[in-house]
Write a protein that holds these residues in place. Sequence first.
Motif, PDB file in Angstrom:
ATOM      1  N   GLU A  25       0.832  -1.194   0.000  1.00 60.12           N
ATOM      2  CA  GLU A  25       0.000   0.000   0.000  1.00 60.12           C
ATOM      3  C   GLU A  25       0.869   1.248   0.000  1.00 60.12           C
ATOM      4  O   GLU A  25       1.935   1.274   0.595  1.00 60.12           O
ATOM      5  CB  GLU A  25      -0.914  -0.003   1.224  1.00 60.12           C
ATOM      6  CG  GLU A  25      -2.058  -0.972   1.079  1.00 60.12           C
ATOM      7  CD  GLU A  25      -3.192  -0.628   2.028  1.00 60.12           C
ATOM      8  OE1 GLU A  25      -3.341   0.552   2.387  1.00 60.12           O
ATOM      9  OE2 GLU A  25      -3.915  -1.548   2.381  1.00 60.12           O
ATOM     10  N   GLU A  26       0.369   2.257  -0.678  1.00 60.87           N
ATOM     11  CA  GLU A  26       1.075   3.526  -0.755  1.00 60.87           C
ATOM     12  C   GLU A  26       1.045   4.213   0.612  1.00 60.87           C
ATOM     13  O   GLU A  26       0.047   4.136   1.324  1.00 60.87           O
ATOM     14  CB  GLU A  26       0.375   4.402  -1.795  1.00 60.87           C
ATOM     15  CG  GLU A  26       1.088   5.666  -2.085  1.00 60.87           C
ATOM     16  CD  GLU A  26       0.405   6.471  -3.177  1.00 60.87           C
ATOM     17  OE1 GLU A  26       0.694   7.660  -3.242  1.00 60.87           O
ATOM     18  OE2 GLU A  26      -0.394   5.913  -3.941  1.00 60.87           O
ATOM     19  N   LYS A  43      -3.510   9.720   0.351  1.00 61.72           N
ATOM     20  CA  LYS A  43      -2.265   9.126  -0.135  1.00 61.72           C
ATOM     21  C   LYS A  43      -1.212  10.222  -0.253  1.00 61.72           C
ATOM     22  O   LYS A  43      -1.516  11.338  -0.680  1.00 61.72           O
ATOM     23  CB  LYS A  43      -2.484   8.469  -1.490  1.00 61.72           C
ATOM     24  CG  LYS A  43      -3.397   7.274  -1.444  1.00 61.72           C
ATOM     25  CD  LYS A  43      -3.619   6.719  -2.831  1.00 61.72           C
ATOM     26  CE  LYS A  43      -4.589   5.551  -2.790  1.00 61.72           C
ATOM     27  NZ  LYS A  43      -4.889   5.067  -4.141  1.00 61.72           N
TER      28      LYS A  43
END
Length: 161
Positions: A25-26, A43
Amino acid sequence: MRRAYGFLFFSLSCLGAAIGFTGQEEPLAEQQFKNISSFKGAKASEVIPAMEFMSASLKVSCDYCHTEDRSSDEKRTKETAREMIAMQRDINKRHFNGRNQVTCATCHAGHTHPISLPPVEGIEVRPRRSSDVSPASVLEAYGKAVGGDGAHPITGLRFEG
């Protein structure tokens, strides 16, 4: 049809590998940037494009809100930007089902302060101040506009700049 979907999946997989998607995951904005408040939970990759959008919407550079230490809260404009982001989000949540319909550009349209008049094609809504214009020349132009020869309508005197 399956072949088309297979090709699309393959192409997207290659694109993802080429730009570095590793399946992880970012990171979130608060994990990558110091003193993030308006973008917590977003994000990290969305922060800079959002800042660039705000900068373009007001036609200012980063240092309008930030000092050299980007995490500093020294400038009041940074707090104002946070307040405006919260206001924008509230308007979009209440009136547009959360869709991003109202943005900085909606009200600012390239100015540091919101424009209160609608844009009219070919007309600049922000008054431009000029040192070439004197009060006397304004009064003279007014006198001519109301049908006179530029003299004061009651006294008949001419205004000298």
